[in-house]
Design an enzyme around this catalytic site. Structure first.
Site, PDB file in Angstrom:
ATOM      1  N   LYS A  22       0.839  -1.206   0.000  1.00 15.89           N
ATOM      2  CA  LYS A  22       0.000   0.000   0.000  1.00 15.89           C
ATOM      3  C   LYS A  22       0.871   1.252   0.000  1.00 15.89           C
ATOM      4  O   LYS A  22       0.649   2.173  -0.790  1.00 15.89           O
ATOM      5  CB  LYS A  22      -0.883  -0.024   1.260  1.00 15.89           C
ATOM      6  CG  LYS A  22      -1.515   1.311   1.623  1.00 15.89           C
ATOM      7  CD  LYS A  22      -2.410   1.204   2.846  1.00 15.89           C
ATOM      8  CE  LYS A  22      -1.732   1.336   4.175  1.00 15.89           C
ATOM      9  NZ  LYS A  22      -1.393   2.687   4.618  1.00 15.89           N
ATOM     10  N   ASN A  23       1.867   1.259   0.892  1.00 22.42           N
ATOM     11  CA  ASN A  23       2.630   2.502   1.061  1.00 22.42           C
ATOM     12  C   ASN A  23       3.653   2.742  -0.050  1.00 22.42           C
ATOM     13  O   ASN A  23       4.229   3.830  -0.140  1.00 22.42           O
ATOM     14  CB  ASN A  23       3.287   2.536   2.449  1.00 22.42           C
ATOM     15  CG  ASN A  23       2.236   2.673   3.548  1.00 22.42           C
ATOM     16  OD1 ASN A  23       1.078   2.990   3.270  1.00 22.42           O
ATOM     17  ND2 ASN A  23       2.636   2.418   4.782  1.00 22.42           N
ATOM     18  N   CYS A 117      -4.590   7.258   9.713  1.00 17.49           N
ATOM     19  CA  CYS A 117      -4.808   6.756  11.061  1.00 17.49           C
ATOM     20  C   CYS A 117      -4.472   7.820  12.099  1.00 17.49           C
ATOM     21  O   CYS A 117      -3.484   8.548  11.954  1.00 17.49           O
ATOM     22  CB  CYS A 117      -3.926   5.522  11.285  1.00 17.49           C
ATOM     23  SG  CYS A 117      -4.415   4.120  10.279  1.00 17.49           S
ATOM     24  N   ARG A 122       0.876  14.168  13.408  1.00 13.58           N
ATOM     25  CA  ARG A 122       1.196  14.050  11.986  1.00 13.58           C
ATOM     26  C   ARG A 122       1.213  15.393  11.237  1.00 13.58           C
ATOM     27  O   ARG A 122       0.488  15.582  10.257  1.00 13.58           O
ATOM     28  CB  ARG A 122       0.254  13.043  11.296  1.00 13.58           C
ATOM     29  CG  ARG A 122       0.210  11.713  12.012  1.00 13.58           C
ATOM     30  CD  ARG A 122      -0.564  10.671  11.250  1.00 13.58           C
ATOM     31  NE  ARG A 122       0.250  10.011  10.228  1.00 13.58           N
ATOM     32  CZ  ARG A 122      -0.182   8.987   9.506  1.00 13.58           C
ATOM     33  NH1 ARG A 122      -1.395   8.515   9.666  1.00 13.58           N
ATOM     34  NH2 ARG A 122       0.604   8.446   8.599  1.00 13.58           N
ATOM     35  N   ILE A 124       2.859  18.434   8.763  1.00 11.57           N
ATOM     36  CA  ILE A 124       3.582  18.293   7.480  1.00 11.57           C
ATOM     37  C   ILE A 124       4.620  19.417   7.314  1.00 11.57           C
ATOM     38  O   ILE A 124       4.941  19.803   6.204  1.00 11.57           O
ATOM     39  CB  ILE A 124       2.625  18.228   6.258  1.00 11.57           C
ATOM     40  CG1 ILE A 124       1.688  19.446   6.200  1.00 11.57           C
ATOM     41  CG2 ILE A 124       1.845  16.940   6.244  1.00 11.57           C
ATOM     42  CD1 ILE A 124       1.037  19.611   4.822  1.00 11.57           C
ATOM     43  N   ASP A 306       4.875   0.254  12.108  1.00 13.43           N
ATOM     44  CA  ASP A 306       3.640  -0.406  11.672  1.00 13.43           C
ATOM     45  C   ASP A 306       3.533  -1.848  12.170  1.00 13.43           C
ATOM     46  O   ASP A 306       2.466  -2.455  12.075  1.00 13.43           O
ATOM     47  CB  ASP A 306       3.545  -0.392  10.135  1.00 13.43           C
ATOM     48  CG  ASP A 306       3.349   1.016   9.611  1.00 13.43           C
ATOM     49  OD1 ASP A 306       2.757   1.834  10.312  1.00 13.43           O
ATOM     50  OD2 ASP A 306       3.810   1.304   8.484  1.00 13.43           O
ATOM     51  N   ARG A 398      -8.354  -1.149   4.924  1.00 13.72           N
ATOM     52  CA  ARG A 398      -7.601  -0.106   4.215  1.00 13.72           C
ATOM     53  C   ARG A 398      -6.190  -0.576   3.901  1.00 13.72           C
ATOM     54  O   ARG A 398      -5.523  -0.010   3.033  1.00 13.72           O
ATOM     55  CB  ARG A 398      -7.511   1.152   5.080  1.00 13.72           C
ATOM     56  CG  ARG A 398      -8.856   1.812   5.280  1.00 13.72           C
ATOM     57  CD  ARG A 398      -8.757   2.952   6.237  1.00 13.72           C
ATOM     58  NE  ARG A 398      -7.976   4.037   5.639  1.00 13.72           N
ATOM     59  CZ  ARG A 398      -8.001   5.273   6.068  1.00 13.72           C
ATOM     60  NH1 ARG A 398      -8.745   5.605   7.080  1.00 13.72           N
ATOM     61  NH2 ARG A 398      -7.273   6.198   5.483  1.00 13.72           N
TER      62      ARG A 398
END
Ligand code: EPU
Length: 419
Positions: A22-23, A117, A122, A124, A306, A398
């Site tokens: 996914k990432n 999540c 988080r 930027i 993760d 997800r």
């Protein structure tokens, strides 16, 4: 509300094939926006986040056509706007790399908000500082991020922290700029290496792949190519822990074992037998209760954040005490309260959890708070005595491609239900 019902206590046995990452997929999808042509991507995972990402790309003008299972043609000849309206869509963090890509392609970009999540604040700031050095002006209006640049200026950038998203954004923004850009203290995650591999195949000149210093010589244009997305190392790690926690014997395929050495070594420390069969196949078996262990999460090549929540489930059942330190995101331990409802003994604060291993966990009704927390609860439920109900599995879907089916074919008693 979607949920899993799991009857615990079955050792998992058999083979599981891991999907594409996914990432890695989302930054590479962003990179296709730099190309004027039709790119082909294979091994694209079938996930909710990727569907949302496709919608965002379509709003910028991309045409996306599936041509085989997990394979898509991405036609980016008509990218006409950087104003990516996300109304009606769930917010995802992966959309962050649209910033660098659309800035380079269109010269301006507006992204209403970044989701993902709730595992920390988080911010930027590192993305915006780096992009500023490349000549972009940024503003945040009512939560929407707006960036504009007359021209991208090659620059020498030092990142305060090796942020994954910021590194991807700066690579994307600078690879078609005039001149040489250097990114120091860059993220070294394998998904960044996959992005760089994709871009270099397309004609970019990015040196220092996988290292902390990336040197980018801007090229005028990139050409369409076919690229296979790398295997998902977090899914692979989760299945390895599923084998260990159920005292099972799983062979996990379509992996790249080099991408998660820290997890392999840690699982061996807990008593699991981990056999690398080929670099793309690994067998994990466990014959006894895991032993207590200590981990500290760190940017790659350190232990991945993760995989921390899945390891917390394993620690809950360990023989002895475990200490888990989280250095990447400050709000990753919410799952501990749900694991405690299943009988775990975890005390924790923002950055550290101390786990007194118990002999048994017990089925309970638990709520998923985020993707990896969800994986942790599924693992705990697989090993617990009795029945668990895992509520809110949308978050799990997800990031895990067909998790329930993968586990069921290896002996798990798991049913997916939709109310
Ligand atoms: N950070 C800042 N300022 C920034 C950027 C990051 O302070 O400008 C901080 C973050 O708040 C965090 C730390 O730096 O505390 C690490 O953030 P990073 O930017 O490296 O992570 P990310 O790009 O937000 C991606 C993945 C995460 C994965 C991390 C670390 C995506 C969509 N997300 O997030 O994946 O944990 O890198 O490898 O690619 C997941 O898949 O469940 C997931 C959360």
């Amino acid at each position: 509300m979607k949920k899993y019902i799991i009857q615990g206590g079955h050792p998992l046995k058999g083979n599981i094939s891991v999907s594409g990452s996914k990432n890695a997929t989302m930054p590479i999808l962003s990179a296709t926006l730099l190309i004027d042509g039709i790119t082909r991507l294979t091994n694209v995972p079938d996930l909710g986040d990727i569907d949302i990402f496709f919608e965002l790309m379509k709003r910028a003008g991309a045409i996306i056509t599936p041509y085989e299972k997990n394979a898509f043609e991405i036609d980016t000849r008509n990218i006409h706007t950087g104003d990516v309206d996300d109304s009606g869509l769930e917010k995802i963090r992966g959309s962050q790399t649209l910033l660098g890509a659309l800035l380079a392609r269109i010269g301006k970009v507006t992204l209403p908000s970044l989701g993902g999540c709730q595992i920390g604040a988080r911010p930027i700031d590192i993305h915006l500082n780096g992009l500023k050095q490349l000549g972009a002006e940024s503003s945040i209006i009512k939560g929407a991020v707006h960036l504009e640049a007359q021209k991208i200026n090659a620059s020498h950038i030092y990142l305060d922290y090796p942020s994954f998203g910021a590194t991807a954004n700066l690579i994307l923004a600078s690879c078609t700029a005039q001149g040489n850009t250097i990114i120091e203290n860059a993220a070294q995650e394998p998904e960044i290496a996959d992005l760089v591999n994709f871009l270099n195949k397309s004609g970019a000149k990015i040196y220092g792949i996988g290292s902390k210093t990336l040197r980018i010589t801007g090229v005028e244009r990139l050409r369409p190519v076919t690229h296979r997305i790398m295997p998902d190392r977090i899914q692979a790690s989760t299945y390895m822990i599923a084998s260990a926690i159920t005292q099972g014997d799983l062979t996990i395929e379509n992996i790249s074992a080099n991408d998660f050495s820290s997890v392999i070594f840690k699982l061996r420390e807990t008593g699991a037998e981990v056999q690398i069969m080929n670099m793309d196949k690994i067998r994990v078996s466990m014959r006894q209760r895991p032993m207590g262990f200590k981990i500290k999460t760190m940017p790659f090549p350190g232990f991945p954040t993760d995989v921390q929540s899945p390891m917390l489930a394993l620690a809950s059942l360990a023989d002895g005490m475990s200490v888990i330190m989280e250095s990447v995101f400050e709000n990753r331990f919410q799952v501990a309260q749900e694991l405690n409802r299943m009988g775990a003994k975890i005390v924790y604060n923002e950055r550290m959890a101390t786990v007194i291993g118990v002999e048994n966990l017990y089925g309970a009704v638990v709520q998923v708070q985020n993707l990896r927390a969800g994986a942790s609860l599924v693992l705990a439920a697989l090993a617990a005595q009795g029945e668990s109900e895992i509520l809110g599995i949308e978050a799990i879907e997800r990031g895990y491609d067909n998790l329930d089916k993968q586990l069921a074919q290896c002996g798990a008693e798991i049913t997916r239900m939709e109310d």
